[in-house]
Design a protein around this motif. Structure first.
Motif, PDB file in Angstrom:
ATOM      1  N   LYS A   1       4.709   9.232  20.957  1.00  6.57           N
ATOM      2  CA  LYS A   1       6.278   9.904  20.760  1.00  6.57           C
ATOM      3  C   LYS A   1       5.869  11.305  22.136  1.00  6.57           C
ATOM      4  N   PHE A   2       4.508  12.340  21.058  1.00  2.00           N
ATOM      5  CA  PHE A   2       4.721  13.118  22.015  1.00  2.00           C
ATOM      6  C   PHE A   2       4.028  12.879  24.053  1.00  2.00           C
ATOM      7  N   VAL A   3       3.089  11.974  23.796  1.00  4.07           N
ATOM      8  CA  VAL A   3       2.629  11.528  25.309  1.00  4.07           C
ATOM      9  C   VAL A   3       3.710  11.173  25.876  1.00  4.07           C
ATOM     10  N   LEU A   4       4.649  10.506  26.017  1.00  4.34           N
ATOM     11  CA  LEU A   4       5.293   9.934  26.517  1.00  4.34           C
ATOM     12  C   LEU A   4       6.437  11.277  27.572  1.00  4.34           C
ATOM     13  N   CYS A   5       6.791  11.970  25.895  1.00  3.85           N
ATOM     14  CA  CYS A   5       7.630  13.039  26.206  1.00  3.85           C
ATOM     15  C   CYS A   5       7.342  14.496  27.005  1.00  3.85           C
ATOM     16  N   LEU A   6       5.850  14.351  26.862  1.00  4.08           N
ATOM     17  CA  LEU A   6       5.375  15.501  27.648  1.00  4.08           C
ATOM     18  C   LEU A   6       5.270  15.160  28.914  1.00  4.08           C
ATOM     19  N   ALA A   7       5.005  14.203  29.489  1.00  6.75           N
ATOM     20  CA  ALA A   7       5.153  13.084  30.694  1.00  6.75           C
ATOM     21  C   ALA A   7       6.347  13.268  31.230  1.00  6.75           C
ATOM     22  N   LEU A   8       7.258  12.907  30.777  1.00  3.81           N
ATOM     23  CA  LEU A   8       8.993  13.609  30.900  1.00  3.81           C
ATOM     24  C   LEU A   8       9.244  15.176  30.996  1.00  3.81           C
ATOM     25  N   TYR A   9       9.194  15.041  29.896  1.00  5.34           N
ATOM     26  CA  TYR A   9       8.865  16.976  30.174  1.00  5.34           C
ATOM     27  C   TYR A   9       8.775  17.405  32.102  1.00  5.34           C
ATOM     28  N   ARG A  10       7.525  17.337  32.054  1.00  2.00           N
ATOM     29  CA  ARG A  10       6.819  17.674  33.692  1.00  2.00           C
ATOM     30  C   ARG A  10       7.518  16.700  34.377  1.00  2.00           C
ATOM     31  N   ASP A  11       8.297  15.697  34.728  1.00  3.06           N
ATOM     32  CA  ASP A  11       8.622  15.722  35.537  1.00  3.06           C
ATOM     33  C   ASP A  11      10.318  15.808  35.440  1.00  3.06           C
TER      34      ASP A  11
ATOM     35  N   GLU B   1       9.873  -5.794  22.341  1.00  5.55           N
ATOM     36  CA  GLU B   1      11.307  -5.000  22.524  1.00  5.55           C
ATOM     37  C   GLU B   1      11.617  -4.501  22.484  1.00  5.55           C
ATOM     38  N   VAL B   2      11.343  -4.007  20.879  1.00  8.19           N
ATOM     39  CA  VAL B   2      11.603  -2.931  20.313  1.00  8.19           C
ATOM     40  C   VAL B   2      10.908  -1.570  19.760  1.00  8.19           C
ATOM     41  N   ASP B   3       9.914  -1.256  20.584  1.00  9.15           N
ATOM     42  CA  ASP B   3       9.004  -0.346  20.732  1.00  9.15           C
ATOM     43  C   ASP B   3       9.907   0.577  20.712  1.00  9.15           C
ATOM     44  N   PHE B   4       9.192   1.918  20.661  1.00 10.55           N
ATOM     45  CA  PHE B   4       9.391   3.218  21.291  1.00 10.55           C
ATOM     46  C   PHE B   4       9.426   3.411  22.617  1.00 10.55           C
ATOM     47  N   ILE B   5       8.682   2.471  23.484  1.00  8.35           N
ATOM     48  CA  ILE B   5       8.765   3.007  25.273  1.00  8.35           C
ATOM     49  C   ILE B   5       9.802   2.279  25.151  1.00  8.35           C
ATOM     50  N   THR B   6      10.681   0.950  25.095  1.00 11.22           N
ATOM     51  CA  THR B   6      11.406   0.079  25.886  1.00 11.22           C
ATOM     52  C   THR B   6      12.871   0.514  25.376  1.00 11.22           C
ATOM     53  N   THR B   7      12.894   0.561  23.360  1.00  8.10           N
ATOM     54  CA  THR B   7      14.847   1.297  23.786  1.00  8.10           C
ATOM     55  C   THR B   7      14.594   2.839  23.659  1.00  8.10           C
ATOM     56  N   GLU B   8      13.938   2.989  22.722  1.00 11.13           N
ATOM     57  CA  GLU B   8      14.307   4.816  21.922  1.00 11.13           C
ATOM     58  C   GLU B   8      13.982   5.548  23.164  1.00 11.13           C
ATOM     59  N   PHE B   9      12.484   5.303  24.401  1.00 11.08           N
ATOM     60  CA  PHE B   9      12.492   6.784  24.816  1.00 11.08           C
ATOM     61  C   PHE B   9      13.138   6.664  26.251  1.00 11.08           C
ATOM     62  N   MET B  10      13.944   5.597  26.696  1.00  6.66           N
ATOM     63  CA  MET B  10      14.319   5.603  27.476  1.00  6.66           C
ATOM     64  C   MET B  10      16.534   5.280  27.324  1.00  6.66           C
ATOM     65  N   MET B  11      16.464   5.563  25.805  1.00  4.66           N
ATOM     66  CA  MET B  11      17.718   6.614  25.710  1.00  4.66           C
ATOM     67  C   MET B  11      17.613   8.125  25.679  1.00  4.66           C
ATOM     68  N   LEU B  12      16.526   8.224  24.855  1.00  4.24           N
ATOM     69  CA  LEU B  12      16.408   9.201  25.464  1.00  4.24           C
ATOM     70  C   LEU B  12      16.375   9.803  26.672  1.00  4.24           C
ATOM     71  N   ARG B  13      15.024   9.248  27.618  1.00  5.52           N
ATOM     72  CA  ARG B  13      15.610   9.962  28.824  1.00  5.52           C
ATOM     73  C   ARG B  13      16.302  10.135  29.297  1.00  5.52           C
ATOM     74  N   ASN B  14      17.548   8.770  29.750  1.00  3.56           N
ATOM     75  CA  ASN B  14      18.498   8.782  29.948  1.00  3.56           C
ATOM     76  C   ASN B  14      19.746  10.241  29.170  1.00  3.56           C
ATOM     77  N   ASP B  15      19.683  10.677  28.179  1.00  3.81           N
ATOM     78  CA  ASP B  15      20.459  10.774  27.502  1.00  3.81           C
ATOM     79  C   ASP B  15      20.324  13.264  27.576  1.00  3.81           C
TER      80      ASP B  15
END
Length: 463
Positions: free
Chosen positions: A130-140, A210-224
């Motif tokens: 989660k930290f790795v993906l959220c840091l990438a989104l933070y930079r975007d 299909e229910v892992d963090f990348i495809t579900t929780e992270f997508m919702m977090l990114r859009n919100d």
């Protein structure tokens, strides 16, 4: 009066509002602050960090400060440094938290039990998916907002361009809900066995079902998160963008003027905006001696002039108005009063903020005796002077050389005149301080030469 708050500060405050009570504030911002103080308070740790990076063959950056009310670009620099240093940081914290290191330092002076627990917490966070993906989104997110912030800080940015630039930035952020650069890079570096840059991530592998963090929780977090950022930026800047004077200032952009073939559009263009501006600044214009009835006539004449020359290469709006003030001020004297007002309206206080940084650099611990005029000259040179590559020092050096100021190894005319007119001392009389000084110097020199010759003679006899 036209009340305007610094738009670059507003943008920073809107980002703080959007990230409050989120993972980005509680984990990423907090970790970058702890990382900054972790190396700032110990040069030994930073040296170990640099030495480890050389062993790993990596070029690292020193963690920078990202907390506090600062320009958004500071946050982006800190996030980019964290991403670049990721591999070396994980290896360093693994070394600090290892039992082998603890056994080596039995005295406990290097790593205490409390610090060891802290290192383990940092490791757990860094090696989380989660930290790795959220840091990438933070930079975007910061990438587009930092570009907007730097544009707002530019002294040449026109008030008329703010609305379009902000809307373009928000459009780019909306598009990142589907795909974004740094998130795609982070996903590409995540291996199927759960490794990321040579380190095992927690919470399963990078690509599972299909229910892992990348495809579900992270997508919702990114859009919100992106929706919240867009909402906060819009609310902070809305009163500026919707201001009728700001909207009317679009007449500054000469590229919006229709061509000669569009006669009806050309006839109607800018009339309402010009009326709004004339009514708002009527008191100022009358006090400056403007004839209000001539403003509209001059505007129509200017539109025809620009539309007929659109076939040729037109300069930028700022260069165009600069040339108008230099060459056409008598022909459009009334209209240019309004243009002058719009051009000097500031949209950010970045230029003033830079003066504090300049003074901080000039007034160091060893330069506390500078007078106020000297400080003012130095600040003006740093803020408004030419760059070092374009500066020609010859006139300044010549002026200094001819100004009878003190120069090294050079006796002034006044001193030479005083020395020539000084009374001569008779032989055996009392010597002056200057003669005594030269006498001491000559005696020292003669002594040195005698000692040198004596040593040479001794060496020759020994040979």
């Amino acid at each position: 009066m036209l009340k305007i708050h610094c738009l670059a500060h507003r943008l920073e405050l809107s980002l703080a509002d959007a990230f409050s009570d989120t993972y980005f504030k509680s984990e990423i911002d907090e970790f970058m602050m702890n990382l900054f103080y972790f190396f700032k308070r110990s040069t030994k740790r930073f040296k170990q960090f640099k030495d480890l990076s050389k062993v790993l063959g990596q070029d690292v950056l020193k963690p920078t400060r990202a907390h506090g009310t600062r320009w958004i670009d500071h946050r982006l620099k800190a996030a980019n440094a964290l991403d670049r240093n990721y591999d070396t940081l994980v290896s360093l914290f693994e070394d600090f938290a290892s039992e082998e290191r603890r056994k080596k330092k039995a005295g406990g002076k290097d790593i205490t039990p409390a610090e060891k627990a802290k290192m383990k917490g940092y490791l757990k966070l860094l090696k989380s998916e989660k930290f790795v993906l959220c840091l990438a989104l933070y930079r975007d997110i910061l990438d587009d907002l930092a570009h907007l912030s730097k544009w707002l800080q530019d002294d040449t940015a026109l008030m008329a361009d703010v609305r379009a630039t902000v809307e373009a930035t928000l459009g780019l952020l909306t598009r990142k809900k589907e795909t974004s650069r740094y998130v795609n890079l982070a996903k590409g570096e995540m291996k199927s066995d759960g490794f990321y840059r040579g380190h095992k991530l927690t919470k399963g592998t990078g690509r599972r079902d299909e229910v892992d963090f990348i495809t579900t929780e992270f997508m919702m977090l990114r859009n919100d998160t992106i929706d919240k950022v867009i909402s906060c930026v819009s609310s902070r800047l809305q009163d500026f963008i919707d201001n009728e004077i700001i909207i009317a200032s679009s007449i500054l952009d000469i590229s919006n003027i229709p061509g000669v073939s569009e006669k009806e559009a050309l006839l109607e263009y800018g009339v309402d905006h010009l009326t709004t501006l004339t009514k708002h600044f009527e008191t100022v214009l009358v006090a400056q001696g403007c004839v209000l009835s001539e403003i509209e006539r001059e505007w129509e004449k200017l539109k025809l002039f620009v539309s007929r020359n659109k076939s040729t290469k037109m300069p930028s709006s700022l260069e165009f108005w600069k040339k108008m003030f230099q060459e056409k001020i008598s022909e459009y004297s009334n209209l240019l009063h309004i243009i002058h007002i719009l051009l000097v309206v500031p949209i950010a206080s970045a230029h003033v903020e830079r003066q504090f940084s300049i003074i901080k650099r000039i007034l160091g611990d060893f330069r506390g005796s500078l007078s106020l005029p000297v400080i003012e000259h130095l600040v003006r040179i740093c803020s408004s002077g030419v760059s070092v590559s374009k500066f020609d020092p010859n006139p300044a050096v010549e002026n200094w050389w001819l100004s009878q100021k003190r120069r090294p190894n050079f006796r002034s005319r006044k001193a030479s005149k005083e020395l020539s007119t000084a009374p001569q001392i008779p032989a055996g009389g009392e010597k002056s301080d200057l003669e005594l000084l030269f006498a001491d110097t000559n005696s020292d020199a003669n002594e040195d030469s005698r000692s040198d010759s004596q040593s040479e003679t001794e060496s020759e006899s020994a040979n």
